[in-house]
Scaffold this active site. Structure first.
Site, PDB file in Angstrom:
ATOM      1  N   SER A 114      15.944  58.396  20.224  1.00 62.28           N
ATOM      2  CA  SER A 114      15.889  59.857  20.312  1.00 62.28           C
ATOM      3  C   SER A 114      16.720  60.384  21.471  1.00 62.28           C
ATOM      4  O   SER A 114      16.523  61.498  21.918  1.00 62.28           O
ATOM      5  CB  SER A 114      14.440  60.306  20.486  1.00 62.28           C
ATOM      6  OG  SER A 114      13.878  59.758  21.656  1.00 62.28           O
ATOM      7  N   CYS A 115      17.672  59.584  21.959  1.00 59.39           N
ATOM      8  CA  CYS A 115      18.386  59.983  23.165  1.00 59.39           C
ATOM      9  C   CYS A 115      19.443  61.050  22.892  1.00 59.39           C
ATOM     10  O   CYS A 115      19.998  61.617  23.805  1.00 59.39           O
ATOM     11  CB  CYS A 115      19.048  58.763  23.808  1.00 59.39           C
ATOM     12  SG  CYS A 115      20.298  57.987  22.756  1.00 59.39           S
ATOM     13  N   GLY A 116      19.754  61.302  21.610  1.00 56.25           N
ATOM     14  CA  GLY A 116      20.719  62.341  21.302  1.00 56.25           C
ATOM     15  C   GLY A 116      22.128  61.821  21.114  1.00 56.25           C
ATOM     16  O   GLY A 116      23.024  62.560  20.759  1.00 56.25           O
TER      17      GLY A 116
END
Length: 275
Positions: A114-116
């Site tokens: 979910s770090c982008g």
């Protein structure tokens, strides 16, 4: 300091028969990891080998690479408002110049899904911060028969899983198939961190003559942790992800999936597998 398993009362239904009994479930508690007093991460884990977990986590993040960079790991006293030590908070103190700055710069690039960022950005980040290239020279030579034996060896030593059925396992094997270390945890990434952290504490990194075997799937995160520890072979009983395959291929790692019975898929680094 926590238990790996907890007993709970359950109502058991079998073929229409109802009875009350005790059941054993895997323990799960949060662990907060602090670096030089600053909170960095919270992970849900099975209590046990928490210092190794913290050390392995920081190795996989590129913060620690040698035992000389580590000063102490301690449980934080007075972790709650009433001053109790819950043994769920650890503080890692590093040598001067090794600290949160390095962690903050790199961690969001590749730590979680979910770090982008994804794809090439994630791959480049791991390649940039890896301390050791996968340089097993001469290369490990592993037979399919040896690889096929690893899941059963892992399963035989999963003592908490035998009681609960609820834990992932990670095992470190040498090139002869001898089990060197095994860790169980509710999180497969935590089990790998515990393995790597124990090796780090013993001054054994990089693990360039080792095979990492995991009981579940091979995610990008697990390949990343293996790369950061210098492990050239990762074998999983289930499927890898696409990004895991890409990172393994770019790093020169041998990635094996669906390792079940006498069958397996080799997704990268097939030159290490004798056929």
């Amino acid at each position: 300091m926590g238990r790996a398993a907890v007993s709970r009362k359950v109502v058991r239904v079998r073929q229409g028969n109802v009875s009350a009994r005790a059941d054993t479930v895997a323990a799960e508690e949060p662990l907060e990891i602090r670096l030089n007093g600053e909170s960095l991460a919270i992970t849900m884990r099975t209590p046990g080998d928490d210092f190794a977990l913290a050390a392995g986590f920081l190795v996989s993040e590129g913060v620690l690479g040698s035992v000389e960079e580590l000063r102490t790991i301690t449980y934080c006293a007075g972790a709650t408002e009433d001053g109790r030590n819950t043994y769920n908070v650890v503080d890692v103190r590093t040598a001067e110049g090794i600290g949160a700055e390095r962690f903050t710069i790199q961690r969001n690039f590749y730590t979680t899904s979910s770090c982008g960022l994804c794809g090439k950005a994630s791959l480049d980040a791991v390649r940039t911060v890896a301390r050791w290239p996968l340089s097993d020279h001469p290369s490990l030579v592993l037979s399919p028969e040896l690889l096929a034996s690893l899941p059963d060896s892992l399963r035989r030593e999963q003592r908490v899983f035998s009681r609960t059925g609820g834990l992932h396992a990670a095992g470190l094997f040498d090139e002869r198939g001898v089990l060197l270390d095994l860790q169980e945890d509710v999180g497969r990434h935590n089990a790998v961190d515990k393995l790597v952290g124990r090796a780090f504490q013993k001054g054994l990194l990089p693990l360039s003559r080792s095979v990492l075997t995991v009981s579940g799937r091979a995610s990008f995160e697990l390949v990343q942790k293996a790369v950061m520890a210098g492990i050239p072979v990762l074998a999983a009983v289930s499927a890898p992800s696409s990004l895991a395959c890409e990172l393994a291929e770019e790093s020169g790692m041998t990635l094996v999936g669906f390792l079940r019975g006498d069958s397996m898929n080799v997704y990268s680094g097939d030159w290490r597998i004798v056929t």
